[in-house]
Design a protein around this motif. Structure first.
Motif, mmCIF file in Angstrom:
data_model
loop_
_atom_site.group_PDB
_atom_site.id
_atom_site.type_symbol
_atom_site.label_atom_id
_atom_site.label_comp_id
_atom_site.label_asym_id
_atom_site.label_seq_id
_atom_site.Cartn_x
_atom_site.Cartn_y
_atom_site.Cartn_z
ATOM 1 N N TRP A 1 0.902 -1.168 0.041
ATOM 2 C CA TRP A 1 0.114 -0.013 0.128
ATOM 3 C C TRP A 1 0.840 1.392 0.109
ATOM 4 N N LYS A 2 0.721 1.997 -0.911
ATOM 5 C CA LYS A 2 1.270 3.488 -1.209
ATOM 6 C C LYS A 2 3.015 3.366 -0.926
ATOM 7 N N GLY A 3 3.465 2.243 -1.685
ATOM 8 C CA GLY A 3 4.834 1.990 -1.513
ATOM 9 C C GLY A 3 5.344 1.221 -0.603
ATOM 10 N N ALA A 4 4.436 0.674 0.285
ATOM 11 C CA ALA A 4 5.054 -0.077 1.537
ATOM 12 C C ALA A 4 5.741 -1.273 0.700
ATOM 13 N N THR A 5 6.697 -1.857 1.795
ATOM 14 C CA THR A 5 7.276 -3.011 1.180
ATOM 15 C C THR A 5 7.382 -4.099 2.494
ATOM 16 N N ALA A 6 5.954 -4.484 2.914
ATOM 17 C CA ALA A 6 5.525 -5.219 3.896
ATOM 18 C C ALA A 6 5.883 -6.679 3.474
ATOM 19 N N ASP A 7 5.821 -6.796 2.236
ATOM 20 C CA ASP A 7 5.887 -8.157 1.583
ATOM 21 C C ASP A 7 7.492 -8.746 1.707
ATOM 22 N N GLN A 8 8.336 -7.817 1.638
ATOM 23 C CA GLN A 8 9.849 -8.097 1.791
ATOM 24 C C GLN A 8 10.382 -8.103 3.181
ATOM 25 N N THR A 9 9.475 -7.326 4.076
ATOM 26 C CA THR A 9 9.651 -7.367 5.490
ATOM 27 C C THR A 9 9.257 -8.913 5.992
ATOM 28 N N ILE A 10 8.143 -9.254 5.553
ATOM 29 C CA ILE A 10 7.641 -10.555 6.017
ATOM 30 C C ILE A 10 8.733 -11.600 5.366
ATOM 31 N N GLU A 11 9.000 -11.401 4.263
ATOM 32 C CA GLU A 11 10.111 -12.573 3.692
ATOM 33 C C GLU A 11 11.645 -12.523 4.439
ATOM 34 N N ASN A 12 11.914 -11.459 5.069
ATOM 35 C CA ASN A 12 13.003 -11.187 5.922
ATOM 36 C C ASN A 12 12.892 -11.990 7.084
ATOM 37 N N VAL A 13 11.472 -11.702 7.669
ATOM 38 C CA VAL A 13 11.463 -12.482 8.983
ATOM 39 C C VAL A 13 11.285 -13.990 8.832
ATOM 40 N N VAL A 14 10.586 -14.283 7.830
ATOM 41 C CA VAL A 14 10.760 -15.794 7.293
ATOM 42 C C VAL A 14 12.118 -16.434 7.074
ATOM 43 N N GLU A 15 12.919 -15.666 6.703
ATOM 44 C CA GLU A 15 14.345 -16.238 6.350
ATOM 45 C C GLU A 15 15.065 -16.362 7.701
ATOM 46 N N GLN A 16 14.728 -15.419 8.524
ATOM 47 C CA GLN A 16 15.460 -15.419 9.881
ATOM 48 C C GLN A 16 14.839 -16.640 10.586
#
Length: 364
Positions: A343-358
């Protein structure tokens, strides 16, 4: 000022937005200002290690979590007058468990870390005020600074939510928090500072704590699952699970579908499971056949629980379509996001992917 006092006023405010402190240790006047920290702390493996919990203690503690974590997570959406009685009851159960299953040394150390996690707001606790012989005027000064910090952060969050300029509000919020922390040096007398240092014990690095949320609610059984047999989170232990609530006629949900498909296709080989929970908003969404057809049309090939009676929605205390939850390999909530991921340039998908990798690197 001693190292321990300086450490406390500078520690991370990782828990600063948590709920209120134990009812019996905080007066009604300050109750909304002092963060509750006991439940978040008890959920962290680092605290278990610090307290030297044995495997049996950890097992019994997780049995307690299975009883109390659902109400704890659901309480986050309640208004304060309804939330506080729930949290008070949960606190009572936690302290009863601690009295029955831990040593006095473990409880003392946990109490020290709880104070550290509450940061400056600990000085609004009645029990600590008595031990430090705080004057009412001292507590009132701390309370005024705390209210100013709350007001500044509330204004900032409201601006961010509305998409308004927030640089000035960010500056004001940071300044208010700094003034609250600096007040320890200015308001406490020298002897009070020394006594506080003794009560706090050895500094504990709160920034290390990551698993501070409840166990994820177990799925409420449903008659209809799409693309899968009925699943439970318990049987998915050992995998990272991405649970998302959606409704197939929800435009905002459609904006996330491509991301869900990407996650399902690219992450499942790593041990990640994507599960959709279709909770109806419209009459058509209450038709399992229509849900199935829409899933096929949108190429949603991951498991989907059809939540016709909204029981899972209630169990998770969900409030918005869409919402994504990240559940670790041990069944604990670690992150969530409400609304469109980009939403409006948010990158929450990447944030979640980073959390998942950790999370994939963590042991079970």
């Amino acid at each position: 000022m001693s190292f321990r006092i300086l450490y406390i006023v500078l520690i991370s405010v990782v828990f600063a937005t948590a709920n209120n402190a134990r009812a019996e240790s905080v007066s009604r006047e300050f109750r909304t200002l002092v963060p509750r920290q006991m439940l978040p702390l008890l959920h962290t493996p680092e605290i278990h290690q610090e307290l030297k919990f044995g495997n049996e203690q950890v097992g019994k503690l997780e049995s307690l979590f299975e009883e109390i974590d659902g109400p704890w997570f659901q309480a986050r959406i309640l208004p304060p007058d309804q939330q506080l009685p729930v949290l008070d009851a949960l606190d009572q159960k936690v302290h009863q468990w601690l009295a029955e299953h831990t040593s006095s040394e473990q409880r003392e150390r946990l109490g020290q870390i709880e104070l550290q996690a509450q940061s400056v707001r600990m000085l609004l606790r009645e029990d600590l005020a008595q031990k430090l012989t705080l004057e009412p005027s001292q507590q009132q000064q701390f309370a005024e600074l705390a209210r100013a910090t709350v007001a500044a952060h509330t204004a900032l969050q409201q601006a961010l939510h509305r998409g308004k300029p927030s640089d000035d509000l960010q500056t004001k919020a940071s300044a208010a928090a700094k003034a609250e922390n600096d007040a320890v040096r200015e308001i406490l007398k020298t002897e009070q500072q020394k006594q506080l240092a003794r009560l706090l014990g050895e500094p504990f690095d709160l920034s290390r704590l990551k698993r501070i949320y409840p166990m994820a609610p177990e799925f409420v059984p449903a008659k209809v699952w799409i693309n899968s047999k009925p699943l439970t989170l318990k049987e998915l232990r050992g995998k990272v699970v991405l649970v998302h609530f959606y409704a197939f006629q929800c435009h905002n949900c459609h904006a996330n579908f491509e991301i869900y498909r990407r996650w399902h296709n690219k992450l499942r080989e790593k041990g990640v499971v994507v599960i959709g929970i279709q909770t109806p908003e419209t009459s058509q969404e209450r038709d399992p056949a229509a849900v199935r057809t829409a899933a096929a049309e949108r190429k949603l090939e991951f498991p989907i629980l059809v939540d016709l009676d909204s029981k899972n929605w209630a169990a998770w205390g969900n409030t918005m379509w869409p919402t994504v939850y990240v559940v670790d390999k041990n069944g604990y909530l670690r992150h969530w996001w409400q609304g469109e991921l980009n939403w409006k340039g948010a990158t929450a998908d990447q944030t979640i992917e980073n959390v998942v990798e950790q999370l994939l690197t963590e042991s079970e």
